[in-house]
Design an enzyme around this catalytic site. Structure first.
Site, mmCIF file in Angstrom:
data_model
loop_
_atom_site.group_PDB
_atom_site.id
_atom_site.type_symbol
_atom_site.label_atom_id
_atom_site.label_comp_id
_atom_site.label_asym_id
_atom_site.label_seq_id
_atom_site.Cartn_x
_atom_site.Cartn_y
_atom_site.Cartn_z
ATOM 1 N N CYS A 267 0.823 -1.200 0.000
ATOM 2 C CA CYS A 267 0.000 0.000 0.000
ATOM 3 C C CYS A 267 0.865 1.260 0.000
ATOM 4 O O CYS A 267 1.987 1.261 0.497
ATOM 5 C CB CYS A 267 -0.955 0.048 1.176
ATOM 6 S SG CYS A 267 -2.012 -1.382 1.360
ATOM 7 N N ARG B 50 5.417 -0.779 -4.441
ATOM 8 C CA ARG B 50 5.010 -1.472 -3.226
ATOM 9 C C ARG B 50 3.888 -2.477 -3.489
ATOM 10 O O ARG B 50 3.608 -3.323 -2.656
ATOM 11 C CB ARG B 50 4.555 -0.457 -2.173
ATOM 12 C CG ARG B 50 5.681 0.443 -1.701
ATOM 13 C CD ARG B 50 5.158 1.579 -0.842
ATOM 14 N NE ARG B 50 4.638 1.116 0.425
ATOM 15 C CZ ARG B 50 5.365 0.939 1.527
ATOM 16 N NH1 ARG B 50 6.654 1.158 1.495
ATOM 17 N NH2 ARG B 50 4.801 0.548 2.644
ATOM 18 N N TRP C 202 -3.467 -2.498 -1.348
ATOM 19 C CA TRP C 202 -3.212 -3.916 -1.578
ATOM 20 C C TRP C 202 -4.164 -4.667 -0.668
ATOM 21 O O TRP C 202 -4.077 -4.589 0.550
ATOM 22 C CB TRP C 202 -1.761 -4.238 -1.253
ATOM 23 C CG TRP C 202 -1.290 -5.586 -1.678
ATOM 24 C CD1 TRP C 202 -0.926 -5.983 -2.930
ATOM 25 C CD2 TRP C 202 -1.090 -6.736 -0.839
ATOM 26 N NE1 TRP C 202 -0.507 -7.296 -2.926
ATOM 27 C CE2 TRP C 202 -0.602 -7.785 -1.653
ATOM 28 C CE3 TRP C 202 -1.274 -6.982 0.522
ATOM 29 C CZ2 TRP C 202 -0.302 -9.047 -1.158
ATOM 30 C CZ3 TRP C 202 -0.982 -8.248 1.023
ATOM 31 C CH2 TRP C 202 -0.499 -9.260 0.180
ATOM 32 N N ASN D 86 -2.827 1.743 6.115
ATOM 33 C CA ASN D 86 -2.033 0.556 5.804
ATOM 34 C C ASN D 86 -2.018 -0.322 7.042
ATOM 35 O O ASN D 86 -1.763 0.165 8.148
ATOM 36 C CB ASN D 86 -0.596 0.928 5.438
ATOM 37 C CG ASN D 86 -0.494 1.632 4.109
ATOM 38 O OD1 ASN D 86 -1.472 1.729 3.373
ATOM 39 N ND2 ASN D 86 0.692 2.128 3.799
ATOM 40 N N GLY D 87 -2.246 -1.624 6.868
ATOM 41 C CA GLY D 87 -2.212 -2.533 8.002
ATOM 42 C C GLY D 87 -3.496 -3.325 8.120
ATOM 43 O O GLY D 87 -4.273 -3.448 7.167
ATOM 44 N N GLU E 55 17.089 -18.844 -4.058
ATOM 45 C CA GLU E 55 16.851 -17.477 -4.521
ATOM 46 C C GLU E 55 16.565 -17.449 -6.018
ATOM 47 O O GLU E 55 15.689 -16.698 -6.487
ATOM 48 C CB GLU E 55 18.049 -16.586 -4.171
ATOM 49 C CG GLU E 55 17.949 -15.150 -4.662
ATOM 50 C CD GLU E 55 16.796 -14.364 -4.056
ATOM 51 O OE1 GLU E 55 16.515 -13.270 -4.576
ATOM 52 O OE2 GLU E 55 16.182 -14.840 -3.080
ATOM 53 N N LYS F 267 13.133 -15.955 -7.604
ATOM 54 C CA LYS F 267 13.083 -14.883 -8.603
ATOM 55 C C LYS F 267 12.223 -15.302 -9.788
ATOM 56 O O LYS F 267 11.416 -14.520 -10.294
ATOM 57 C CB LYS F 267 14.498 -14.524 -9.090
ATOM 58 C CG LYS F 267 15.335 -13.762 -8.095
ATOM 59 C CD LYS F 267 14.940 -12.314 -7.936
ATOM 60 C CE LYS F 267 14.028 -12.038 -6.779
ATOM 61 N NZ LYS F 267 14.411 -12.363 -5.446
ATOM 62 N N GLU G 16 8.478 -15.508 -8.795
ATOM 63 C CA GLU G 16 7.914 -14.195 -8.481
ATOM 64 C C GLU G 16 7.492 -13.435 -9.728
ATOM 65 O O GLU G 16 6.423 -12.825 -9.752
ATOM 66 C CB GLU G 16 8.951 -13.342 -7.731
ATOM 67 C CG GLU G 16 9.092 -13.630 -6.257
ATOM 68 C CD GLU G 16 10.097 -12.713 -5.607
ATOM 69 O OE1 GLU G 16 9.763 -12.124 -4.575
ATOM 70 O OE2 GLU G 16 11.219 -12.570 -6.129
ATOM 71 N N HIS H 245 16.354 -38.455 -3.051
ATOM 72 C CA HIS H 245 15.337 -38.624 -2.017
ATOM 73 C C HIS H 245 13.985 -38.052 -2.445
ATOM 74 O O HIS H 245 13.194 -37.628 -1.599
ATOM 75 C CB HIS H 245 15.806 -37.979 -0.714
ATOM 76 C CG HIS H 245 17.081 -38.574 -0.190
ATOM 77 N ND1 HIS H 245 17.113 -39.739 0.543
ATOM 78 C CD2 HIS H 245 18.372 -38.181 -0.335
ATOM 79 C CE1 HIS H 245 18.363 -40.034 0.845
ATOM 80 N NE2 HIS H 245 19.150 -39.099 0.322
ATOM 81 N N LYS I 72 5.950 -4.920 -2.071
ATOM 82 C CA LYS I 72 7.370 -4.733 -1.789
ATOM 83 C C LYS I 72 7.679 -4.908 -0.310
ATOM 84 O O LYS I 72 8.612 -5.600 0.059
ATOM 85 C CB LYS I 72 7.811 -3.337 -2.244
ATOM 86 C CG LYS I 72 9.305 -3.076 -2.084
ATOM 87 C CD LYS I 72 10.127 -4.024 -2.934
ATOM 88 C CE LYS I 72 11.603 -3.752 -2.815
ATOM 89 N NZ LYS I 72 12.393 -4.762 -3.531
#
Length: 647
Positions: free
Chosen positions: A2, A27, A75, A101-102, A513, A517, A520, A536, A642
């Site tokens: 947000c 964000r 968001w 926000n929250g 990572e 990436k 995402e 395994h 973000k």
């Protein structure tokens, strides 16, 4: 997540707010809105689902103006991304608005209470509760004022919206009373048509900053939203409430006690937050990594002596010597950095390291150890889970350090020392330069711990510092040499449905990572796996359609590195024997591996503990080019934000 931008000043309000919201698009958001007041029309709102361009179209079709205002990009946490659920949210009168926000965790109980008192709700959000609570506080104050003046009628159930213009308390007092009733996390901005040229902001959890310009004042959820107007910033702390007027900013705690502004001068150049000719912010930030790595080491290492300098730490050398372990807590990409940091610290400083997801740490009832040192790794310094983990560590008696990109953020304020990553603003949601800067900071910390604890010699320190100083130029070499190759690989593999990333030892976090990436930004399912675990279970996935990215690098001067490399070659042969398609990350001049795999991406030689910084760059580029070829929104992937400021 947000974005908030508020403004009071001589400039036209709407362009300032919309421009600021655009600079906070990184964000993540799914709707946008703006409210302005201070004109004959009273308080006016414009909102739209989707991107800011939709809001701009609404404003163009039905213009608004005023002397002060506030905007928001949302968001979704409560309610679908619709115009109705977009911020700002109004009270019953329509003369007061809130952005938030929250999460308000007790919103259902508050909603039932307010509904019983005559309030009418029109959205599915928790935020609307805040507007109605403030309205009720104003109404209750007005009623009490009438009682005290002997003018109270017998009718005590007067609808709250009849009293809003007769209040006998200022808006900030109503906000102050309201925040005491909220459970959860919030950064809010409030304005009322009845109190011209006043913005009220309060914080408990998610970030909020106040900007002080020349005769103008700003509220934002993050620095880039207002950096083009001022570099003088006060970071609101938890429990702080600010009142912005044309005459300045007044700061108090939630109980009304006056506080002093702590103004920091932001050193970022605003141009750093622009694309600078790159197609996407992510590509720009990938290419900024040599600079970010250099800046993270600047002033912290001596090439003459090999000594590491970490100033302003409130943890003494004796406490480092007596530490029983390092407890790392982080989320997402920062967690991957922490995993790599575990190898660095244990190898160099011979100090045990635990690495937890910050979101899990406090829920596993960790064992108290005051001699353990907590290490929080966070790009924003405002990640809710990481803050919660830090407070759990502090409550159990541990001192905490932070590796963070934002000076003055919540985590850095509560830590006993911070190693800033100096990466500059990272706009792309998928982290790149912040990650390599974190790896750099972790290596510097590992060296410092090793020197303090006497686990490496002066000659070893000097050699490692020299090697660290060469990393930025080696990253530049990687950027120049592999970009076109990654573009060609994207042509071949962009239609794949799944990817597997493999690595051993310190290279396993880089496999994780690389997979993160890719998933995402391209929305391809990808997994990172320890190469030794292939037998395994994951071997069952391998067929001629599965690309397998394998990190097969080695430091020829490190026997353990060579051993891991040899075992990784065996894993590659397992894959190719089952018709899997291998893309290997290997060291320049490695001819052996070329005969085993379909594609090889080569990087320069470096010591084992520094190779991850080089290895991740081609993985970032590969993910980027695959996502571009698939037509994905690289900078703002769907459903992601973000800075995750709620649990």
């Amino acid at each position: 997540m947000c974005g908030i931008v508020g403004y009071i000043g001589p400039k036209p309000v709407v362009p300032v707010i919309v421009e600021g919201l655009r600079r906070l698009e990184y964000r993540g958001y799914d709707s946008a809105g703006i409210a302005v007041a201070g004109n004959s029309a009273g308080l006016e709102l414009r909102r739209a689902p989707g991107k800011l361009v939709n809001l701009e179209a609404v404003i163009a079709a039905n213009p608004i103006s005023g002397t002060f205002g506030i905007g928001h990009t949302r968001w979704a946490t409560h309610g679908r991304p619709t115009e109705e659920n977009a911020h700002p949210h109004r009270d019953c009168t329509g003369s007061l608005v809130v952005v938030h926000n929250g999460i308000v965790e007790n919103y259902l109980a508050l909603k039932h209470e307010l509904t019983a008192r005559g309030h009418i709700f029109v959205t599915e959000t928790d935020t609307e509760i805040i507007a109605h609570l403030i309205e009720q506080e104003l109404a209750d104050a007005a009623k009490n004022g009438k009682q005290n003046n002997g003018r109270h009628s017998e009718r005590s159930e007067e609808p709250p919206h009849f009293a809003n213009d007769a209040t006998n308390i200022p808006l900030e007092e109503a906000v102050r009373r309201t925040v005491h009733r909220l459970t959860g996390a919030f950064a809010i901005g409030v304005l009322s048509a009845h109190e011209p040229n006043k913005l009220v902001a309060a914080r408990m959890g998610p970030p909020a900053v106040i900007g002080l310009g020349d005769g103008e004042f700003f509220l934002a959820s993050d620095v880039p939203g207002i950096l083009h107007h001022t570099r003088n910033i006060h970071f609101l702390a938890d429990g702080e409430l600010a009142v912005l007027t044309p005459h300045g900013v007044t700061l108090t705690d939630f109980d009304g006690h006056p506080l002093h502004l702590k103004i920091q001068r932001i050193q970022w150049d605003p141009i750093q937050a622009e694309k600078a000719g790159y197609k996407h912010f992510m590509l720009k930030e990938i290419n900024e990594q040599p600079r970010a790595i250099r800046d993270t080491t600047l002033g912290r290492i001596s090439l003459d002596t090999g000594k590491v300098f970490l100033d302003n730490l409130q943890i003494t050398e004796q406490e480092f010597k007596q530490a029983t372990q390092i407890s790392i807590a982080a989320c997402g990409t920062s967690w991957h950095a922490g995993l790599a940091g575990k190898f660095m610290i244990e190898r160099l400083a011979r100090l045990p390291v635990d690495v937890d997801y910050a979101s899990e740490y406090r829920y596993r009832d960790p064992i108290s150890d005051p001699a353990a040192i907590g290490l929080l790794i966070t790009q924003s310094g405002e990640t809710a889970d990481t803050i919660a983990a830090q407070r759990e560590l502090i409550a159990k008696g541990s001192k905490t350090l932070a590796i963070c990109n934002v000076v003055g953020s919540a985590v850095t304020r509560e830590a006993q020392g911070t190693i800033t990553t100096n990466a500059g603003p990272e706009i792309g949601v998928a982290s790149t330069k912040a990650f390599t800067a974190q790896l750099t900071a972790l290596f510097v910390l590992a060296l410092h711990l090793a020197q303090v604890r006497g686990t490496i010699t002066a000659d070893q320190s000097l050699r490692l510092v020299d090697e660290l100083s060469k990393v930025p130029s080696k990253v530049e070499d990687v950027l120049r040499s592999v970009d076109l190759q990654c573009q060609e690989l994207a042509k071949v593999f962009h239609t794949a449905n799944d990817f597997l990333f493999l690595g051993r030892g310190i290279h396993y976090p880089i496999a994780l990572e690389g997979a993160l990436k890719l998933k995402e930004i391209s929305y391809i399912h990808a997994e990172g796996y320890p190469a030794g675990e292939m037998k395994h279970g994951p071997n069952a996935l391998i067929d001629e359609t599965l690309p397998v990215v394998t990190i097969a690098t080695k430091d020829p001067n490190d026997p353990s590195s060579v051993l891991k490399y040899e075992k990784t070659l065996s894993n590659i042969q397992e894959v190719t024997a089952r018709s899997g398609r291998v893309i290997a990350i290997a060291i320049e001049g490695d001819e052996e591996i070329k005969h085993l795999v379909e594609h090889t991406i080569q990087i320069p030689q470096a010591p084992e503990l520094l190779l991850p910084i080089l290895e991740v760059v081609p993985l970032q580029l590969l993910a980027y080019h695959i996502a571009v070829r698939r037509g994905c929104d690289v900078d703002q992937p769907r459903n992601l934000a973000k800075s995750v400021t709620v649990e």
